[in-house]
Design an enzyme around this catalytic site. Structure first.
Site, short mmCIF file in Angstrom:
data_model
loop_
_atom_site.label_atom_id
_atom_site.label_comp_id
_atom_site.label_asym_id
_atom_site.label_seq_id
_atom_site.Cartn_x
_atom_site.Cartn_y
_atom_site.Cartn_z
N HIS A 234 5.50 -12.39 7.59
CA HIS A 234 5.72 -10.96 6.99
C HIS A 234 7.23 -11.27 6.52
O HIS A 234 8.12 -11.53 6.48
CB HIS A 234 6.29 -10.06 8.64
CG HIS A 234 5.56 -8.78 8.02
ND1 HIS A 234 6.71 -7.89 7.99
CD2 HIS A 234 4.87 -8.21 8.13
CE1 HIS A 234 6.42 -6.74 7.14
NE2 HIS A 234 5.28 -6.76 8.22
N SER B 45 1.36 -1.03 0.24
CA SER B 45 -0.18 -0.22 -0.28
C SER B 45 1.18 1.16 -0.11
O SER B 45 0.88 2.72 -1.06
CB SER B 45 -1.37 -0.02 1.06
OG SER B 45 -0.85 -0.61 2.08
N HIS C 254 -1.93 -8.54 1.66
CA HIS C 254 -1.48 -7.78 2.67
C HIS C 254 -3.10 -7.23 3.42
O HIS C 254 -3.52 -7.76 4.34
CB HIS C 254 -1.47 -6.70 1.27
CG HIS C 254 -0.87 -5.22 1.72
ND1 HIS C 254 -0.08 -5.51 3.15
CD2 HIS C 254 -1.45 -3.92 1.45
CE1 HIS C 254 0.35 -3.37 3.17
NE2 HIS C 254 -0.81 -3.07 2.47
N ASP D 90 -2.49 -9.07 11.64
CA ASP D 90 -3.88 -8.59 11.20
C ASP D 90 -4.52 -9.89 11.84
O ASP D 90 -5.54 -10.46 11.74
CB ASP D 90 -3.77 -9.22 9.63
CG ASP D 90 -3.50 -8.36 8.94
OD1 ASP D 90 -4.21 -6.69 8.90
OD2 ASP D 90 -2.74 -8.24 8.07
N ARG E 256 2.53 -4.89 16.78
CA ARG E 256 1.04 -4.04 16.80
C ARG E 256 0.30 -4.95 16.85
O ARG E 256 -1.20 -4.56 17.81
CB ARG E 256 1.11 -3.50 15.17
CG ARG E 256 1.77 -2.85 14.50
CD ARG E 256 1.62 -2.28 13.00
NE ARG E 256 2.04 -3.52 12.02
CZ ARG E 256 1.71 -3.58 10.84
NH1 ARG E 256 1.58 -2.91 9.81
NH2 ARG E 256 2.06 -5.25 10.14
N1 CMX Z 1 1.00 -19.29 6.42
C1 CMX Z 1 1.64 -20.55 5.43
N2 CMX Z 1 2.82 -20.46 4.61
C2 CMX Z 1 3.35 -19.21 4.77
C3 CMX Z 1 3.00 -18.48 5.61
C4 CMX Z 1 1.92 -18.52 6.29
N3 CMX Z 1 1.40 -17.18 7.24
N4 CMX Z 1 3.71 -17.12 5.00
C5 CMX Z 1 4.83 -17.37 4.45
N5 CMX Z 1 4.00 -18.12 3.94
C6 CMX Z 1 4.75 -19.30 2.81
C7 CMX Z 1 4.55 -18.39 1.85
O1 CMX Z 1 3.91 -18.87 1.01
C8 CMX Z 1 6.44 -19.31 0.47
O2 CMX Z 1 6.39 -20.07 0.43
P1 CMX Z 1 6.32 -20.67 -0.60
O3 CMX Z 1 7.81 -21.16 -0.46
O4 CMX Z 1 5.92 -22.13 -0.60
O5 CMX Z 1 6.40 -19.81 -2.62
C9 CMX Z 1 6.94 -18.98 1.54
O6 CMX Z 1 6.70 -19.40 3.19
C10 CMX Z 1 8.52 -18.32 1.76
O7 CMX Z 1 7.50 -16.56 2.07
P2 CMX Z 1 8.08 -15.41 3.14
O8 CMX Z 1 9.33 -15.47 2.55
O9 CMX Z 1 8.30 -16.08 4.94
O10 CMX Z 1 7.63 -14.99 3.16
P3 CMX Z 1 6.45 -13.61 2.37
O11 CMX Z 1 8.15 -12.26 2.11
O12 CMX Z 1 6.94 -13.94 0.57
O13 CMX Z 1 5.41 -13.04 2.29
C11 CMX Z 1 3.18 -12.48 3.25
C12 CMX Z 1 4.77 -12.38 3.24
C13 CMX Z 1 3.14 -11.80 4.47
C14 CMX Z 1 2.72 -12.14 1.97
C15 CMX Z 1 3.05 -14.30 3.95
O14 CMX Z 1 3.73 -14.33 5.16
C16 CMX Z 1 2.20 -14.73 4.05
O15 CMX Z 1 1.04 -14.59 2.64
N6 CMX Z 1 1.04 -14.45 5.48
C17 CMX Z 1 -0.62 -14.87 5.39
C18 CMX Z 1 -0.77 -13.72 5.40
C19 CMX Z 1 -0.87 -12.05 5.91
O16 CMX Z 1 -1.29 -12.88 7.32
N7 CMX Z 1 -0.63 -11.13 5.55
C20 CMX Z 1 -0.95 -10.11 6.21
C21 CMX Z 1 0.57 -8.90 6.53
C22 CMX Z 1 0.74 -7.72 7.45
C23 CMX Z 1 -0.32 -7.13 6.66
O17 CMX Z 1 0.37 -6.39 5.16
O18 CMX Z 1 -1.21 -6.63 7.08
#
Ligand code: CMX
Length: 434
Positions: free
Chosen positions: A317, A240, A270, A372, A326
């Site tokens: 994250h 964002s 996000h 979140d 937070r």
């Molecule tokens: N559950 C399961 N798998 C997860 C995970 C979770 N909560 N968080 C990360 N992973 C996985 C990723 O999907 C990725 O999978 P692949 O290797 O199969 O592609 C792997 O772990 C590596 O990811 P990462 O480097 O740890 O995380 P990213 O920086 O790529 O992504 C985020 C960060 C937040 C998008 C991810 O942790 C996620 O999808 N979390 C769940 C959604 C969420 O809570 N989003 C809100 C974030 C805060 C906000 O912006 O509001």
């Protein structure tokens, strides 16, 4: 000029020579290297943005203008009768870096008050949208519908000097931010309360007025203040904030930029994750017949989600490597105000089991909860059960940080953003692949 604008002008005059010096004398200094993994992997960790408004340390979490969340909550002037600071005073801090006095907060709250009348055409437009429009689409549309009000566009068309561009940008920021709580509350009441709209109260601060227009009693005013403050800024690289900055870098005005950043926030990876957390918990509640699962039962639900190829919303994250402060701040609010809430009990069981499971799963780099994971519980507790709406609350908060950043972008004359792309054959050549 208002006190806030004068103070900002002083800060800008002091900051500009530092930015110019860095550019002119140290422009060729190397900050880091970029790997192929970073290019393909969403630019994770590439140091290529700058902001002084907030900084995110992977282990400590966010600092707003150098202050941690507990420090911000302690130092900023509080709304009489409440536990939380004025959102308006917090915006003063984001914009200037200074903790405002009581008088400065009153002046900026008055500034917001003067600017908060939402044009009638915004409500007409919202009423004309399909009933099943998502609240985030409604929010984004409402913001962009006000684009014709932009002071920046008027002054740009009249031939404004580049160094003065921050001034109408500041006007746009305040004009828009002051209106967002009423726009958000209108969307809520239109969509979920049969259009029974509650008029704003001119005597209330931003958080208090929002709670009033939502039709939710105390301490929801403090919930709103806390919520807007916590979600405001998380440095520049998140979707964002980066979207707002990117769009503004083309000299698109505040309305275009904030509407665009709302669209980025609406993604489930996000800001939409807060709605997804509640949806996930509701699914478990249905299966459990409302009973709070044991750790063993919850472990099974979490593995079921992971094994079906989905993420656990509210966990992980891109930058953080510990429990999000937070999350902690909201958890402390829950412990004080709603310790026996059944959904809070679910969130607590999740906190006990998910980090170990994500570590065992071995994918996520950060197994800890983010903002979140905790935010929907508080909303649900105070009667806001329409979780599709939760990301709009995030959006009102995030607009504070993104708008403050855009004012500074203009003040420091940051150019249009334009990174360079390479093709796959070029990357293969760099990698030495024959
Ligand atoms: N559950 C399961 N798998 C997860 C995970 C979770 N909560 N968080 C990360 N992973 C996985 C990723 O999907 C990725 O999978 P692949 O290797 O199969 O592609 C792997 O772990 C590596 O990811 P990462 O480097 O740890 O995380 P990213 O920086 O790529 O992504 C985020 C960060 C937040 C998008 C991810 O942790 C996620 O999808 N979390 C769940 C959604 C969420 O809570 N989003 C809100 C974030 C805060 C906000 O912006 O509001």
């Amino acid at each position: 000029m208002s006190n806030l604008k004068e103070k900002l002008a002083e800060k800008i005059d002091a900051q500009r020579p530092r930015t110019i010096r860095l550019l002119k004398e140290y422009g060729d200094t190397k900050v880091g290297d970029v790997t192929i993994q970073q290019i393909i992997g969403g630019m994770r960790g590439v140091k290529c943005l700058t902001t002084d408004i907030s900084y995110l340390d992977p282990y400590e979490g966010i600092r707003f203008r150098g202050y941690t969340i507990p420090e911000v909550l302690e130092k900023l002037p509080k709304v009489p009768g409440g536990e939380m600071p004025y959102v308006e005073g917090f915006f003063y801090l984001l914009l200037t870096g200074d903790v405002p006095t009581d008088e400065e907060v009153s002046a900026v709250a008055e500034e917001f008050n003067k600017r908060k009348k939402v044009p009638e055409y915004v409500f007409d437009m919202l009423r004309a949208l399909p009933e099943d429009s998502h609240p985030m689409a409604m929010f984004s549309a409402a913001i962009v519908s006000m684009q014709k009000e932009s002071e920046f566009v008027k002054e740009y068309n009249a031939g404004i000097n580049k160094f003065d561009m921050w001034k109408p940008t500041y006007e746009d920021a305040l004009n828009l931010l002051a209106k967002l709580p009423e726009v958000a509350a209108f969307i809520y009441r239109l969509k979920y309360k049969g259009g029974d709209i509650i008029a704003p109260d001119p005597n209330l601060d931003m958080g208090g007025n929002f709670a009033h227009m939502m039709g939710i009693d105390k301490p929801y005013d403090d919930v709103a203040r806390l919520y807007f403050l916590l979600h405001s800024d998380h440095e520049s690289g998140n979707v964002s904030a980066h979207t707002g900055h990117l769009v503004a870098s083309a000299l698109s005005d505040m309305y275009y930029s904030i509407s665009a950043m709302i669209n980025g926030l609406a993604g489930p990876l996000h800001g939409l994750a807060n709605q997804e957390v509640l949806r996930w918990i509701q699914g478990v509640m249905d299966k459990m017949g409302g009973k709070v699962p044991t750790k063993e039962e919850m472990t099974k639900f979490v593995w079921d989600t992971l094994n079906s190829g989905q993420v656990i919303p509210g966990y992980g994250h891109a930058v953080l490597r510990k429990t999000d402060p937070r999350y902690q701040a909201q958890r402390e609010f829950c412990l004080k105000h709603l310790p026996d809430d059944p959904i809070f009990a679910y969130v607590n069981v999740l906190y006990e089991v998910v980090p170990d499971i994500l570590q065992e799963h071995g994918h996520a780099k950060n197994p800890w909860p983010n903002v979140d994971a905790q935010s929907g519980v508080i909303q649900w507790h105070y009667g806001l059960k329409e979780y599709d709406f939760y990301t709009v609350l995030f959006g009102v908060g995030r607009a504070l940080g993104v708008a403050a950043n855009i004012v500074w972008d203009r003040a420091l004359g940051y150019p249009i953003e334009r990174p360079k792309s390479l093709t796959t054959p070029m990357l293969e050549e760099i990698a030495g692949i024959k």
